[in-house]
Design an enzyme around this catalytic site. Sequence first.
Site: not given
Length: 509
Positions: A89, A254, A316-317, A191
């Site tokens: 990431d 993302e 995870h968000d 990200d």
Amino acid sequence: MIYQIYPRSFQDSDGDGVGDLAGIIARLDHVAELGVDAIWLSPVFVSPMADFGYDVADYCGIDSLFGDLETFDRLLAEVHRRGMKLLLDFVPNHSSDRHPWFRESRSGRDYPRRDWYIWRDAKPDGGPPNNWISDFGGSAWTWDEPTRQYYLHAFLPQQPDLNWRNPDLKRAMMDVLRFWFDRGVDGFRIDVLWHIVKAQGLPDNPPNPDWTPALTERDRLIQHHSTDQPEAHAISAEFRALADGYGDRVLIGEIYLPNEQRARWYGTPEKPQVHLPYNFQLIASEWDAAPLRDLIASYLASLPAHGWPNWVLGNHDSPRIAGRIGERQARVAMMLLLTLRGTPTLYQGDELAIGRVTIPPDCIRDPQHFRQPALDIGRDPSRTPMPWDVSPNAGFTAGEPWLPLNPDWLARNVAAQDGDPASMLSLTKALLTLRRAEPALAVGEMRLLDAPDGVLAYERTHEGRTLTVLLNLTARPIPLGWSGTPLLSTLMTGAEAGVLHPDEGLVLQ
Ligand code: NOJ
Ligand code: MG
């Protein structure tokens, strides 16, 4: 097929209650047995953990909480030995405020690295330089009294935004990618890629006419000048050129944008950008056949000819899919995810259909919750530890888990579901086995079919072989004259000609 591991919550090996790299190594067989091609690890770099790793203090070091570089190399080798790939990431929009670069940057206005971050004078009234709002709520600017300027942060004040217009900063970050590519990693999830460059002059963002108090503070404004800038696309093409120089590597961006804007992140055939601009639409879609059909059709139509699609059901968000639509429909959703045309990303725990988890107030950890507590948008419920078996703490840790487990972990865990041929885990494995056996599902053309209300139907075709997918998005039986040989039902029982059972999904040959 990509599997997202949230390292804090996968497997703890040293009893500190937080997952780590050695823990992941110990559990790799679970991932390999699912039939996954690549693992994406949320950040494991040195971090004070203000945003649980998305605040990086050393881009080329592993946080001691997770292990060290040697353990990382071992993980990489173990992943490769099982025929899988490993993606890291990359967090280019911001660093931690503890990163040596930021410490230097804030040490004085004339310091050479001052310009590696985004500093501006106050407005004449002392207020922040513009009206931008942090994605976590509140102003995107924090005042630094010693140097008497504001710095910009799209997220927490502990996550100052980097200045990608500075060539030295850019070079340093490109070197970070080289560092990990040289070590053998197979790619990156990047990200908030669409955030990395801001409009020249930092103009005010326009107000959002559709804002209501049910929305987040961020949504008061349209992020017109703070995101999706042409210069960010140019940098994304440079990331790609660098990755291509290493051969068979992948970049995932993302990106939360409408179809047409997202599609531009593929770049052009001459100047490609990321391979996969993440498509998160299933996460928030109304769960019914008609809106899903529209969503799929308009997404696929928005892609450029060289753009390969992708689908995400959870991360995870976002709230857990099984919590949102119930376990029965979560099984239908899994069939959808794994039979649509495009690369699927599966989030850890969704293969067990972990549902809604309530976090007791004194256990809440997510900073997003604390910045806007009234909105109930804390992300802890989707970050609870993986339940492995019925041993203490579900086999996740010998210590105290950093977040509580799903309350039903005694029944809902990997070992229990492995032993149950009708479980979500068994369904997920069966779907992935089918996807591997049938090129039509992996790479075939896709055609949406007409179907009765409540049914989503499509065909996947490759080299003359056609498979049909019929998904009942309702809890009632739907009479449907299908023909052909059923290959798999989400109910894991023999399918019955002439009807789609409640909450049933079917793949037919
Ligand atoms: C997106 C990540 O997925 C999220 O967890 C994080 O808080 C923000 N970016 C900021 O890095
Ligand atoms: Mg640990």
